[in-house]
Design a protein around this motif. Structure first.
Motif, PDB file in Angstrom:
ATOM      1  N   TRP A 272     -17.611   5.485  56.493  1.00 15.76           N
ATOM      2  CA  TRP A 272     -16.761   4.694  55.666  1.00 15.76           C
ATOM      3  C   TRP A 272     -15.255   4.788  55.896  1.00 15.76           C
ATOM      4  CZ3 TRP A 272     -18.988   1.674  51.959  1.00 15.76           C
ATOM      5  CH2 TRP A 272     -20.666   1.600  51.453  1.00 15.76           C
ATOM      6  N   LEU A 273     -14.468   3.799  55.457  1.00 12.60           N
ATOM      7  CA  LEU A 273     -13.101   4.086  55.495  1.00 12.60           C
ATOM      8  C   LEU A 273     -13.012   4.188  53.819  1.00 12.60           C
ATOM      9  CD1 LEU A 273     -10.054   3.786  56.132  1.00 12.60           C
ATOM     10  CD2 LEU A 273     -10.209   1.382  55.782  1.00 12.60           C
ATOM     11  N   ALA A 274     -12.266   5.169  53.527  1.00 16.04           N
ATOM     12  CA  ALA A 274     -12.247   5.500  52.204  1.00 16.04           C
ATOM     13  C   ALA A 274     -11.059   6.243  51.746  1.00 16.04           C
ATOM     14  CB  ALA A 274     -13.309   6.662  51.909  1.00 16.04           C
ATOM     15  N   CYS A 275     -10.681   6.215  50.493  1.00 18.59           N
ATOM     16  CA  CYS A 275      -9.524   7.101  49.737  1.00 18.59           C
ATOM     17  C   CYS A 275      -8.254   6.568  50.306  1.00 18.59           C
ATOM     18  CB  CYS A 275      -9.614   8.455  50.192  1.00 18.59           C
ATOM     19  SG  CYS A 275     -11.199   9.144  49.732  1.00 18.59           S
ATOM     20  N   VAL A 276      -7.962   5.223  50.530  1.00 18.64           N
ATOM     21  CA  VAL A 276      -6.896   4.642  50.942  1.00 18.64           C
ATOM     22  C   VAL A 276      -5.841   4.531  49.852  1.00 18.64           C
ATOM     23  CG1 VAL A 276      -5.857   2.641  52.001  1.00 18.64           C
ATOM     24  CG2 VAL A 276      -7.992   3.286  52.842  1.00 18.64           C
ATOM     25  N   TYR A 277      -4.728   5.120  49.999  1.00 16.26           N
ATOM     26  CA  TYR A 277      -3.621   5.229  48.992  1.00 16.26           C
ATOM     27  C   TYR A 277      -2.372   5.603  49.356  1.00 16.26           C
ATOM     28  CZ  TYR A 277      -1.135   6.818  44.939  1.00 16.26           C
ATOM     29  OH  TYR A 277      -0.104   6.834  43.986  1.00 16.26           O
ATOM     30  N   VAL A 278      -1.436   4.953  48.896  1.00 19.04           N
ATOM     31  CA  VAL A 278       0.065   5.301  49.691  1.00 19.04           C
ATOM     32  C   VAL A 278       0.716   5.118  48.103  1.00 19.04           C
ATOM     33  CG1 VAL A 278       1.859   3.999  50.695  1.00 19.04           C
ATOM     34  CG2 VAL A 278      -0.296   4.105  51.844  1.00 19.04           C
ATOM     35  N   THR A 279       1.839   5.915  48.039  1.00 16.35           N
ATOM     36  CA  THR A 279       2.481   6.057  46.795  1.00 16.35           C
ATOM     37  C   THR A 279       3.022   4.811  46.639  1.00 16.35           C
ATOM     38  OG1 THR A 279       4.353   6.995  47.985  1.00 16.35           O
ATOM     39  CG2 THR A 279       3.026   8.555  47.165  1.00 16.35           C
ATOM     40  N   PRO A 280       3.494   4.454  45.287  1.00 18.60           N
ATOM     41  CA  PRO A 280       4.336   3.044  44.938  1.00 18.60           C
ATOM     42  C   PRO A 280       5.362   3.041  45.652  1.00 18.60           C
ATOM     43  CG  PRO A 280       3.167   4.078  42.956  1.00 18.60           C
ATOM     44  CD  PRO A 280       3.078   5.241  44.113  1.00 18.60           C
ATOM     45  N   GLU A 281       6.236   4.142  45.897  1.00 19.49           N
ATOM     46  CA  GLU A 281       7.619   4.003  46.412  1.00 19.49           C
ATOM     47  C   GLU A 281       7.567   3.812  48.082  1.00 19.49           C
ATOM     48  OE1 GLU A 281       6.680   8.471  45.931  1.00 19.49           O
ATOM     49  OE2 GLU A 281       6.765   6.823  44.783  1.00 19.49           O
ATOM     50  N   ALA A 282       6.506   4.077  48.493  1.00 23.24           N
ATOM     51  CA  ALA A 282       6.472   3.886  49.906  1.00 23.24           C
ATOM     52  C   ALA A 282       5.515   2.555  50.553  1.00 23.24           C
ATOM     53  CB  ALA A 282       5.468   5.218  50.549  1.00 23.24           C
ATOM     54  N   ARG A 283       5.064   2.110  49.346  1.00 28.47           N
ATOM     55  CA  ARG A 283       4.253   0.662  49.615  1.00 28.47           C
ATOM     56  C   ARG A 283       5.287  -0.544  50.348  1.00 28.47           C
ATOM     57  NH1 ARG A 283       0.848   0.842  44.138  1.00 28.47           N
ATOM     58  NH2 ARG A 283      -0.365   2.788  44.830  1.00 28.47           N
ATOM     59  N   GLY A 284       4.620  -1.155  51.185  1.00 28.37           N
ATOM     60  CA  GLY A 284       5.220  -2.466  51.620  1.00 28.37           C
ATOM     61  C   GLY A 284       6.024  -2.082  53.025  1.00 28.37           C
ATOM     62  N   GLN A 285       5.777  -0.809  53.327  1.00 32.54           N
ATOM     63  CA  GLN A 285       6.405  -0.226  54.678  1.00 32.54           C
ATOM     64  C   GLN A 285       5.371  -0.035  55.696  1.00 32.54           C
ATOM     65  OE1 GLN A 285       9.089   3.010  54.041  1.00 32.54           O
ATOM     66  NE2 GLN A 285       8.967   2.778  51.798  1.00 32.54           N
ATOM     67  N   GLY A 286       4.004  -0.679  55.533  1.00 32.32           N
ATOM     68  CA  GLY A 286       3.108  -0.748  56.575  1.00 32.32           C
ATOM     69  C   GLY A 286       2.491   0.848  56.786  1.00 32.32           C
ATOM     70  N   PHE A 287       2.524   1.543  55.901  1.00 34.11           N
ATOM     71  CA  PHE A 287       1.610   2.726  56.092  1.00 34.11           C
ATOM     72  C   PHE A 287       0.443   2.925  55.923  1.00 34.11           C
ATOM     73  CE2 PHE A 287       6.067   4.573  54.534  1.00 34.11           C
ATOM     74  CZ  PHE A 287       6.392   5.296  55.914  1.00 34.11           C
ATOM     75  N   ALA A 288      -0.336   1.834  54.872  1.00 38.67           N
ATOM     76  CA  ALA A 288      -1.646   1.732  54.578  1.00 38.67           C
ATOM     77  C   ALA A 288      -2.048   1.187  55.942  1.00 38.67           C
ATOM     78  CB  ALA A 288      -1.814   0.837  53.434  1.00 38.67           C
ATOM     79  N   GLU A 289      -1.645   0.405  56.658  1.00 38.12           N
ATOM     80  CA  GLU A 289      -2.271  -0.320  57.876  1.00 38.12           C
ATOM     81  C   GLU A 289      -2.252   0.724  59.118  1.00 38.12           C
ATOM     82  OE1 GLU A 289      -2.116  -4.523  60.266  1.00 38.12           O
ATOM     83  OE2 GLU A 289      -0.580  -4.136  58.805  1.00 38.12           O
ATOM     84  N   GLN A 290      -0.889   1.653  59.236  1.00 35.63           N
ATOM     85  CA  GLN A 290      -0.959   2.459  60.022  1.00 35.63           C
ATOM     86  C   GLN A 290      -2.200   3.586  59.827  1.00 35.63           C
ATOM     87  OE1 GLN A 290       2.884   4.413  60.742  1.00 35.63           O
ATOM     88  NE2 GLN A 290       3.920   2.709  59.932  1.00 35.63           N
ATOM     89  N   LEU A 291      -2.571   3.949  58.557  1.00 28.57           N
ATOM     90  CA  LEU A 291      -3.305   4.759  58.304  1.00 28.57           C
ATOM     91  C   LEU A 291      -4.899   4.379  58.472  1.00 28.57           C
ATOM     92  CD1 LEU A 291      -1.947   6.145  54.965  1.00 28.57           C
ATOM     93  CD2 LEU A 291      -2.376   7.428  56.879  1.00 28.57           C
ATOM     94  N   ILE A 292      -5.326   3.091  58.189  1.00 28.82           N
ATOM     95  CA  ILE A 292      -6.425   2.317  58.294  1.00 28.82           C
ATOM     96  C   ILE A 292      -6.572   2.305  60.025  1.00 28.82           C
ATOM     97  CG2 ILE A 292      -7.563   0.200  58.230  1.00 28.82           C
ATOM     98  CD1 ILE A 292      -6.061  -0.141  55.383  1.00 28.82           C
ATOM     99  N   GLU A 293      -5.621   1.808  60.556  1.00 23.18           N
ATOM    100  CA  GLU A 293      -5.778   1.642  62.229  1.00 23.18           C
ATOM    101  C   GLU A 293      -5.913   3.041  62.797  1.00 23.18           C
ATOM    102  OE1 GLU A 293      -6.365  -0.987  63.808  1.00 23.18           O
ATOM    103  OE2 GLU A 293      -6.349  -1.860  61.645  1.00 23.18           O
TER     104      GLU A 293
END
Length: 152
Positions: free
Chosen positions: A81-102
């Motif tokens: 599974w891909l799980a536990c995806v979380y980015v801090t509110p102040e870091a959102r919108g900068q592409g971190f979630a996508e980088q982590l998922i990829e």
């Protein structure tokens, strides 16, 4: 300067990352106290149960995502599974979630995994735009959920 790396190389962030996940997905942890989850998540960095990739700016933790062996108690037949995806509110919108998922997907493929699963109750469209396919809809934790997959 931000970077992506494995949590096992920065274990001082393990309690913070696991606390964020516990708070973000608290409905999933109703029966598991934070301290128990932190021990499980920490052990998961070396036993393969919750291998987490994190985003950092210098030494400041910004978020993470995990490759989990099992993330849905009712569906032990599925995984990993891909799980536990979380980015801090102040870091959102900068592409971190996508980088982590990829990063998780690339790693999974490199070790021979051909299909990943995830479940979400509120980010179906986000994942669909990134190649994830809805397999089924179900209810869990008093929320409508979507089981999604991605071929690697």
């Amino acid at each position: 300067m931000s970077r992506i790396d494995w949590l096992e190389n920065h274990m001082t962030h393990c309690d913070t990352m696991s606390a964020w996940v516990h708070a973000q997905f608290r409905y999933e942890f109703e029966d598991q106290p934070l301290a128990d989850w932190q021990r499980e998540f920490t052990a998961g960095q070396t036993n393969g149960k919750w291998r987490c990739l994190i985003a950092m700016d210098q030494d400041r933790l910004l978020g993470g995502a995990a490759l989990a062996r099992d993330d849905l108690a009712e569906r032990h037949d599925l995984g990993p599974w891909l799980a536990c995806v979380y980015v801090t509110p102040e870091a959102r919108g900068q592409g971190f979630a996508e980088q982590l998922i990829e990063g998780i997907c690339t790693h999974a493929k490199s070790i021979g995994i051909t299909k990943l699963y995830l479940h979400t109750h509120d980010r179906r469209d986000y994942y669909a735009k990134r190649g994830w396919i809805v397999e089924e809809q179900f209810e869990a934790w008093d929320k409508e959920q979507w089981l999604m997959t991605r071929l690697l």
